[in-house]
Design a protein around this motif. Sequence first.
Motif, PDB file in Angstrom:
ATOM      1  N   PHE A  90       8.193  -2.626   4.076  1.00  0.00           N
ATOM      2  CA  PHE A  90       7.100  -2.916   3.151  1.00  0.00           C
ATOM      3  C   PHE A  90       7.612  -3.672   1.938  1.00  0.00           C
ATOM      4  O   PHE A  90       8.614  -3.291   1.320  1.00  0.00           O
ATOM      5  CB  PHE A  90       6.438  -1.629   2.665  1.00  0.00           C
ATOM      6  CG  PHE A  90       5.538  -0.979   3.678  1.00  0.00           C
ATOM      7  CD1 PHE A  90       5.986   0.099   4.417  1.00  0.00           C
ATOM      8  CD2 PHE A  90       4.256  -1.451   3.877  1.00  0.00           C
ATOM      9  CE1 PHE A  90       5.168   0.704   5.358  1.00  0.00           C
ATOM     10  CE2 PHE A  90       3.421  -0.861   4.816  1.00  0.00           C
ATOM     11  CZ  PHE A  90       3.883   0.224   5.560  1.00  0.00           C
ATOM     12  N   PHE A 104       1.319  -2.569  -2.486  1.00  0.00           N
ATOM     13  CA  PHE A 104       2.106  -2.758  -1.268  1.00  0.00           C
ATOM     14  C   PHE A 104       1.454  -3.783  -0.355  1.00  0.00           C
ATOM     15  O   PHE A 104       0.222  -3.920  -0.314  1.00  0.00           O
ATOM     16  CB  PHE A 104       2.220  -1.443  -0.493  1.00  0.00           C
ATOM     17  CG  PHE A 104       3.268  -0.501  -1.016  1.00  0.00           C
ATOM     18  CD1 PHE A 104       2.966   0.381  -2.042  1.00  0.00           C
ATOM     19  CD2 PHE A 104       4.546  -0.500  -0.486  1.00  0.00           C
ATOM     20  CE1 PHE A 104       3.932   1.259  -2.536  1.00  0.00           C
ATOM     21  CE2 PHE A 104       5.519   0.369  -0.965  1.00  0.00           C
ATOM     22  CZ  PHE A 104       5.211   1.248  -1.997  1.00  0.00           C
ATOM     23  N   GLY A 105       2.293  -4.467   0.408  1.00  0.00           N
ATOM     24  CA  GLY A 105       1.807  -5.274   1.514  1.00  0.00           C
ATOM     25  C   GLY A 105       1.464  -4.365   2.683  1.00  0.00           C
ATOM     26  O   GLY A 105       1.636  -3.139   2.608  1.00  0.00           O
ATOM     27  N   SER A 106       1.011  -4.958   3.768  1.00  0.00           N
ATOM     28  CA  SER A 106       0.589  -4.160   4.921  1.00  0.00           C
ATOM     29  C   SER A 106       1.727  -3.861   5.886  1.00  0.00           C
ATOM     30  O   SER A 106       1.525  -3.179   6.881  1.00  0.00           O
ATOM     31  CB  SER A 106      -0.554  -4.864   5.649  1.00  0.00           C
ATOM     32  OG  SER A 106      -0.141  -6.155   6.046  1.00  0.00           O
TER      33      SER A 106
ATOM     34  N   GLN B  38      -1.842   6.543   2.553  1.00  0.00           N
ATOM     35  CA  GLN B  38      -1.534   5.531   3.564  1.00  0.00           C
ATOM     36  C   GLN B  38      -2.292   5.819   4.848  1.00  0.00           C
ATOM     37  O   GLN B  38      -2.173   6.907   5.422  1.00  0.00           O
ATOM     38  CB  GLN B  38      -0.024   5.486   3.846  1.00  0.00           C
ATOM     39  CG  GLN B  38       0.373   4.378   4.813  1.00  0.00           C
ATOM     40  CD  GLN B  38       1.864   4.339   5.098  1.00  0.00           C
ATOM     41  OE1 GLN B  38       2.556   5.343   4.992  1.00  0.00           O
ATOM     42  NE2 GLN B  38       2.376   3.178   5.456  1.00  0.00           N
ATOM     43  N   GLY B  41      -1.122   1.812  10.035  1.00  0.00           N
ATOM     44  CA  GLY B  41      -1.077   0.360  10.091  1.00  0.00           C
ATOM     45  C   GLY B  41      -1.282  -0.336   8.761  1.00  0.00           C
ATOM     46  O   GLY B  41      -1.353  -1.571   8.708  1.00  0.00           O
ATOM     47  N   LYS B  42      -1.367   0.435   7.679  1.00  0.00           N
ATOM     48  CA  LYS B  42      -1.586  -0.129   6.349  1.00  0.00           C
ATOM     49  C   LYS B  42      -0.440   0.247   5.421  1.00  0.00           C
ATOM     50  O   LYS B  42       0.327   1.166   5.690  1.00  0.00           O
ATOM     51  CB  LYS B  42      -2.902   0.394   5.746  1.00  0.00           C
ATOM     52  CG  LYS B  42      -4.124   0.116   6.597  1.00  0.00           C
ATOM     53  CD  LYS B  42      -4.462  -1.358   6.638  1.00  0.00           C
ATOM     54  CE  LYS B  42      -5.765  -1.612   7.368  1.00  0.00           C
ATOM     55  NZ  LYS B  42      -6.052  -3.080   7.479  1.00  0.00           N
ATOM     56  N   GLY B  43      -0.369  -0.467   4.321  1.00  0.00           N
ATOM     57  CA  GLY B  43       0.600  -0.094   3.301  1.00  0.00           C
ATOM     58  C   GLY B  43       0.060   1.027   2.422  1.00  0.00           C
ATOM     59  O   GLY B  43      -1.153   1.241   2.353  1.00  0.00           O
ATOM     60  N   PRO B  44       0.943   1.764   1.752  1.00  0.00           N
ATOM     61  CA  PRO B  44       0.482   2.810   0.828  1.00  0.00           C
ATOM     62  C   PRO B  44      -0.351   2.199  -0.293  1.00  0.00           C
ATOM     63  O   PRO B  44      -0.068   1.096  -0.755  1.00  0.00           O
ATOM     64  CB  PRO B  44       1.792   3.393   0.287  1.00  0.00           C
ATOM     65  CG  PRO B  44       2.834   2.988   1.263  1.00  0.00           C
ATOM     66  CD  PRO B  44       2.391   1.674   1.808  1.00  0.00           C
TER      67      PRO B  44
END
Lengths: 113, 112
Positions: A90, A104-106, B38, B41-44
């Motif tokens: 991340f 954050f990015g994904s 979170q 499949g995603k960011g926090p």
Amino acid sequence: DTAVSQTPKYLVTQMGNDKSIKCEQNLGHDTMYWYKQDSKKFLKIMFSYNNKELIINETVPNRFSPKSPDKAHLNLHINSLELGDSAVYFCASSQSTGGLGYTFGSGTRLTVV
Amino acid sequence: QQQVKQSPQSLIVQKGGISIINCAYENTAFDYFPWYQQFPGKGPALLIAIRPDVSEKKEGRFTISFNKSAKQFSLHIMDSQPGDSATYFCAASGQAGTALIFGKGTTLSVSS
């Protein structure tokens, strides 16, 4: 508009290869980070840059090399990939250092086979 | 050495119930304590945060309770909903030049 974007989202590669992950933020933040999330979801800081200057470099193998061409971009290059490098990486950014207001990015899911 | 200890590792709560996640820290230089959510499949994503000069902060159904003397803080989710099912991370940071240190996460499942 994506605030912190990472590419690629998925990366499958063989052991021994060299790969790069790119990150860009359009928030005008001064600080960017790379975190590694392992299979147990533990998030660990790897690197941090503030205005293109490296300020945090945790105990990461020197096969990992971050590069920040400008304060909106932070890329991660990994040499000689190993099975243990498989994880989700991340990128994040914040206005200043000290942990406030991370975005954050994904994530990039890296699988080394 | 893990600087932020989080428990429980997983939690199952009935819809409408209260979810409680606890964290403890060791470093007295920490002065910022956020919680992140979170989804797969995603960011926090930042949920709520607190500074040690207050003992409680509430935002909607989410409340942080902070006990400076015990070096503990917790997240309470009131009226838990299936949409709250996610992994929750506590974190802490200190002075400028440092990064967020995360707990190991709690996987919350809210059953309907």
